[in-house]
Design an enzyme around this catalytic site. Structure first.
Site, PDB file in Angstrom:
ATOM      1  N   GLY A  54     -77.753  65.447  15.008  1.00 15.31           N
ATOM      2  CA  GLY A  54     -76.474  64.964  15.508  1.00 15.31           C
ATOM      3  C   GLY A  54     -76.670  63.800  16.452  1.00 15.31           C
ATOM      4  O   GLY A  54     -77.737  63.651  17.064  1.00 15.31           O
TER       5      GLY A  54
ATOM      6  N   LEU B 201     -75.520  74.449  19.428  1.00 14.75           N
ATOM      7  CA  LEU B 201     -74.439  74.280  20.393  1.00 14.75           C
ATOM      8  C   LEU B 201     -73.124  74.872  19.899  1.00 14.75           C
ATOM      9  O   LEU B 201     -72.213  75.104  20.690  1.00 14.75           O
ATOM     10  CB  LEU B 201     -74.247  72.803  20.746  1.00 14.75           C
ATOM     11  CG  LEU B 201     -75.463  72.052  21.298  1.00 14.75           C
ATOM     12  CD1 LEU B 201     -75.018  70.770  21.991  1.00 14.75           C
ATOM     13  CD2 LEU B 201     -76.288  72.906  22.251  1.00 14.75           C
TER      14      LEU B 201
ATOM     15  N   LYS C  80     -63.524  62.562  27.084  1.00 14.50           N
ATOM     16  CA  LYS C  80     -64.765  62.544  27.864  1.00 14.50           C
ATOM     17  C   LYS C  80     -65.348  61.141  28.030  1.00 14.50           C
ATOM     18  O   LYS C  80     -65.958  60.838  29.059  1.00 14.50           O
ATOM     19  CB  LYS C  80     -65.802  63.482  27.227  1.00 14.50           C
ATOM     20  CG  LYS C  80     -65.388  64.938  27.288  1.00 14.50           C
ATOM     21  CD  LYS C  80     -66.326  65.848  26.517  1.00 14.50           C
ATOM     22  CE  LYS C  80     -67.598  66.107  27.280  1.00 14.50           C
ATOM     23  NZ  LYS C  80     -68.406  67.189  26.660  1.00 14.50           N
TER      24      LYS C  80
ATOM     25  N   GLY D 257     -71.577  62.767  21.393  1.00 21.16           N
ATOM     26  CA  GLY D 257     -71.666  62.924  22.839  1.00 21.16           C
ATOM     27  C   GLY D 257     -72.548  64.076  23.263  1.00 21.16           C
ATOM     28  O   GLY D 257     -73.294  63.972  24.248  1.00 21.16           O
TER      29      GLY D 257
ATOM     30  N   TYR E  49     -70.695  77.725  19.060  1.00 17.04           N
ATOM     31  CA  TYR E  49     -70.622  79.125  19.504  1.00 17.04           C
ATOM     32  C   TYR E  49     -69.448  79.875  18.869  1.00 17.04           C
ATOM     33  O   TYR E  49     -69.108  80.976  19.292  1.00 17.04           O
ATOM     34  CB  TYR E  49     -70.575  79.228  21.030  1.00 17.04           C
ATOM     35  CG  TYR E  49     -69.464  78.473  21.705  1.00 17.04           C
ATOM     36  CD1 TYR E  49     -68.205  79.044  21.849  1.00 17.04           C
ATOM     37  CD2 TYR E  49     -69.678  77.202  22.213  1.00 17.04           C
ATOM     38  CE1 TYR E  49     -67.181  78.358  22.472  1.00 17.04           C
ATOM     39  CE2 TYR E  49     -68.658  76.505  22.838  1.00 17.04           C
ATOM     40  CZ  TYR E  49     -67.416  77.091  22.966  1.00 17.04           C
ATOM     41  OH  TYR E  49     -66.401  76.400  23.588  1.00 17.04           O
TER      42      TYR E  49
END
Length: 279
Positions: free
Chosen positions: A134, A223, A71, A137, A225
């Protein structure tokens, strides 16, 4: 094959890639809307990334999603980078333009915001500080999104203080950095709480930040899951908070790319969620 007859191809590139839910999601949408197209997962090594991106348009690809570990790297390989992708320093959505240029965007922040607005419709981010755990990214995407929706203050805590300090220098004075030992103390009066770390994910250490200072008015989202109901969400729910799992962010961040590649803006609803969870 003439241009108007060509069936569009898209996909997701990363390494490893077998865990990705994106093929199931895009495959479901293609079937739901009766569209011609294919979405292909590709395990691409870092050393092969430039060559693969150059070859994909010639193979009929109109774009692709990008996941770990590419990314950040694709930013340097793209010809056009959106402002938000440049700010975040990473891209998750590529469009291969007809003029041969690669357009890079980051839809993670938009996916984060859309997930909260859908699943916590009374969320008022501009009303009080936010806490973000955190500094990778994902945190960058979340912080950019929180600033965009008007959060007055972002309290950031990360296990590596240096990474958090670097993030603050990029995003400015709205971001206040705290040592990880203070991760629970900074919750007081925050109404948006976000875990962007991998803590609590299957196979990773558990999330163990004390939530005693957590307000029941807070919207808490993780975030992670896998699992859907993490320890953080279970404890926040027990404290009376509205909780939102991380799967919706994955679904919402995918919609803009699908629209650009296949021409239809897909719905993110319970049927979409059920289809992805069934895979």
């Amino acid at each position: 094959m003439t241009e108007h007859m060509r069936i569009p191809l898209a996909g997701v590139i990363g390494s490893p890639i077998a865990h990705s839910r994106s093929p199931a999601l895009h495959g479901y949408w293609l079937k739901r809307y009766g569209l011609k197209g294919h979405y292909i997962p590709m395990d691409v090594a870092q050393a092969d990334l430039r060559e693969v991106l150059a070859a994909m348009p010639r193979m009929g690809f109109v774009g692709c999603n990008v996941t770990i570990p590419h990314k950040e790297t694709v930013i340097a390989l793209a010809d056009i980078v959106t402002d938000r992708a440049a700010l975040i320093g990473a891209a998750n959505t590529l469009i291969f333009r007809k003029d041969g240029k690669i357009h890079a965007d980051n839809t993670d922040g938009a996916g984060f915001t859309a997930n909260l607005r859908q699943n916590a419709p009374d969320w008022q981010p501009q009303a009080a500080p936010a806490v973000v755990w955190g500094a990778g990214g994902a945190a960058r995407a979340v912080i950019a999104a929180l600033i965009e929706v008007g959060v007055p203050e972002i309290r950031l805590s990360n296990r590596s203080r240096a990474r958090a300090d670097a993030l603050r220098s990029d995003f400015g004075a709205k971001v206040q950095v705290f040592d990880w030992v203070q991760a629970g103390n900074i919750l007081e009066d925050a109404t948006t709480v976000v875990n962007t770390t991998s803590l609590g994910m299957i196979g990773k250490p558990d999330f163990r930040v004390p939530l005693d200072a957590l307000s029941p008015k807070a919207v808490v989202t993780d975030l992670v899951y896998t699992p859907l109901r993490t320890r953080l969400l279970a404890e926040a729910e027990a404290a009376g908070c509205r909780t939102v799992d991380g799967l919706g962010m994955l679904l919402h961040q995918a919609a803009p790319g699908f629209e650009r590649w296949f021409g239809v803006r897909p719905e993110v609803d319970e049927d979409t969620r059920a289809a992805v969870l069934a895979t």
